[in-house]
Enzyme design. Structure first.
Site, PDB file in Angstrom:
ATOM      1  N   LEU A  12       0.981  -1.091   0.057  1.00 32.68           N
ATOM      2  CA  LEU A  12       0.155  -0.076  -0.162  1.00 32.68           C
ATOM      3  C   LEU A  12       0.936   1.066   0.030  1.00 32.68           C
ATOM      4  CD1 LEU A  12      -2.832  -0.808   2.451  1.00 32.68           C
ATOM      5  CD2 LEU A  12      -3.133  -0.703   0.043  1.00 32.68           C
ATOM      6  N   GLY A  15      -1.859   5.713  -2.146  1.00 34.91           N
ATOM      7  CA  GLY A  15      -2.543   6.122  -3.391  1.00 34.91           C
ATOM      8  C   GLY A  15      -3.919   5.283  -3.563  1.00 34.91           C
ATOM      9  N   SER A  18      -3.131   1.220  -5.346  1.00 34.21           N
ATOM     10  CA  SER A  18      -2.982   0.051  -4.347  1.00 34.21           C
ATOM     11  C   SER A  18      -4.136  -0.125  -3.528  1.00 34.21           C
ATOM     12  CB  SER A  18      -1.670   0.510  -3.744  1.00 34.21           C
ATOM     13  OG  SER A  18      -1.717   1.446  -2.781  1.00 34.21           O
ATOM     14  N   CYS A 102      14.035   1.308  -8.627  1.00 32.62           N
ATOM     15  CA  CYS A 102      13.075   1.425  -7.411  1.00 32.62           C
ATOM     16  C   CYS A 102      12.509   0.075  -7.408  1.00 32.62           C
ATOM     17  CB  CYS A 102      12.509   2.618  -7.137  1.00 32.62           C
ATOM     18  SG  CYS A 102      11.581   2.394  -5.583  1.00 32.62           S
ATOM     19  N   CYS A 209       9.753   8.116  -7.733  1.00 32.69           N
ATOM     20  CA  CYS A 209       9.218   7.224  -6.556  1.00 32.69           C
ATOM     21  C   CYS A 209       9.563   7.373  -5.255  1.00 32.69           C
ATOM     22  CB  CYS A 209       9.583   5.683  -7.088  1.00 32.69           C
ATOM     23  SG  CYS A 209       9.167   4.513  -6.086  1.00 32.69           S
TER      24      CYS A 209
END
Length: 369
Positions: A12, A15, A18, A102, A209
């Site tokens: 999660l 946002g 998710s 990432c 990210c």
């Protein structure tokens, strides 16, 4: 895939995407465990970061569905690995993509080492799909069948995120689950509003990210400082201005140059002399490249791409037709069907089949082979 007997971890972010992932799994009668990956800035008091609000949103959504939420601190791994990759690349004059690394190093990497290894599947809000293909192969002289998993594009071309996933490993893809990957963004929003999710109207995150509201140039300035140099017009050799560091500018850039009489496009950079070369006009020919090399091609599932492909070199809805010429040892020459704007060393060239459905992987654009 039958998910009923699977141990599932949901990442999660705070946002809407998710959050709808969690709803979709719970709707199927599942009770996954939720995780929030914490990647705060190094100096909390110096950055304007949205991570606190993100965590509040993630907590509210997990509580709504009766799922436990665990915070996983990947701060050190992010700054040691993703930041190092980014700074090494920009210092050398390349155009990196921190979001790509990432995913490989943090979401499906460091998280797996800390907690993900306890789960069969890791569910994220990425707009991507997967499919399995049964293939036959000979092992030790005996013919056997096995399933090959493919990373495939989302039906939403604007939101598709396969380009950000094109450096993950096969074992990471095996564990990846994308419950909203087959949806359009509008569908996700509609579900969130219908289910009264706390972040239903929250704007999509922008930028790198985990950096939240941190400005990318501030991020670079923090680690690399400034290095003033000349801006020179490519065609005339005339000095037309100064820059504060070549790492603040990328090939193909048009805005933010601070030069009068524009528009000006960044065409190339001389790293040794710390010079940025620009060209004047709205669409200079020098801003386009049709043939360019890539190296260190990373195949997600071990299958190498065919000759006729489509590709992306940046996050856009368009897939560009091209041909690949193998040069050996993970190197290819890319021959695009039409000139491409802003091709820059360091960018990932993401390779798809000619229907831009299956993603084979990606290689880094280089200056030579």
């Amino acid at each position: 895939m039958n998910l009923q007997d699977k141990r599932i971890a949901v990442l999660l972010s705070g946002g809407v995407d998710s959050s709808v992932v969690l709803y979709e799994l719970v709707r199927q009668g599942l009770q996954p465990d939720c995780f929030y990956i914490k990647i705060g800035p190094e100096e909390e008091e110096e950055w304007d970061c949205s991570s606190e609000e993100d965590l509040e949103m993630a907590t509210a959504v997990s509580h709504k569905y009766g799922c436990k939420l665990e915070v996983i601190d990947c701060h050190k791994e992010y700054w040691d690995q993703v930041t190092k990759y980014t700074m090494d690349k920009v210092r050398a004059g390349f155009t990196p993509n921190p979001d790509v690394m990432c995913n490989r190093l943090i979401k499906f990497g460091a998280f797996h080492e800390k907690r993900g290894h306890d789960y069969d599947l890791i569910a994220t809000g990425h707009y991507a799909t997967t499919e399995e293909e049964e293939i036959s192969e000979t092992v030790n002289g005996q013919l056997s069948n096995r399933k090959l998993k493919w990373l495939c594009t989302s039906p939403d071309p604007v939101k598709d995120q396969t380009d950000f996933l094109a450096q993950i490993y096969d074992w990471q893809l095996e564990k990846a689950l994308f419950p909203i990957g087959h949806m359009m963004k509008e569908e996700v929003r509609e579900i969130a509003e219908r289910e009264h999710l706390v972040n239903a109207k929250r704007k999509d995150s922008q930028g790198i990210c985990f950096l939240g509201k941190i400005n990318y140039n501030d991020y670079l300035r923090r680690y690399l400082g400034e290095l003033p140099g000349d801006v020179i017009e490519l065609e005339t050799g005339k000095k037309i201005g100064k820059h504060k560091g070549h790492w603040f500018h990328t090939i193909g850039q048009r805005k933010g140059m601070g030069l009068g009489g524009g528009p000006w496009f960044v065409i190339k950079k001389d790293i040794e002399q710390n010079i940025i070369y620009v060209s004047h006009g709205y669409d200079p020919a020098d801003a386009y490249t049709q043939d360019f090399p890539i190296h260190d091609f990373h195949s997600i599932n071990g299958v190498l791409p065919p000759t006729d492909i489509t590709l992306k070199i940046r996050h856009t809805p368009e897939y560009l037709p091209a041909k690949l010429e193998p040069m050996g040892e993970g190197r290819y020459m890319v021959h695009a069907e039409a000139p491409i704007h802003g091709v820059a060393p360091g960018q990932f060239c993401v390779v798809y089949d000619n229907r831009h459905h299956r993603c084979y992987g990606s290689g880094e654009i280089t200056t030579n082979l």
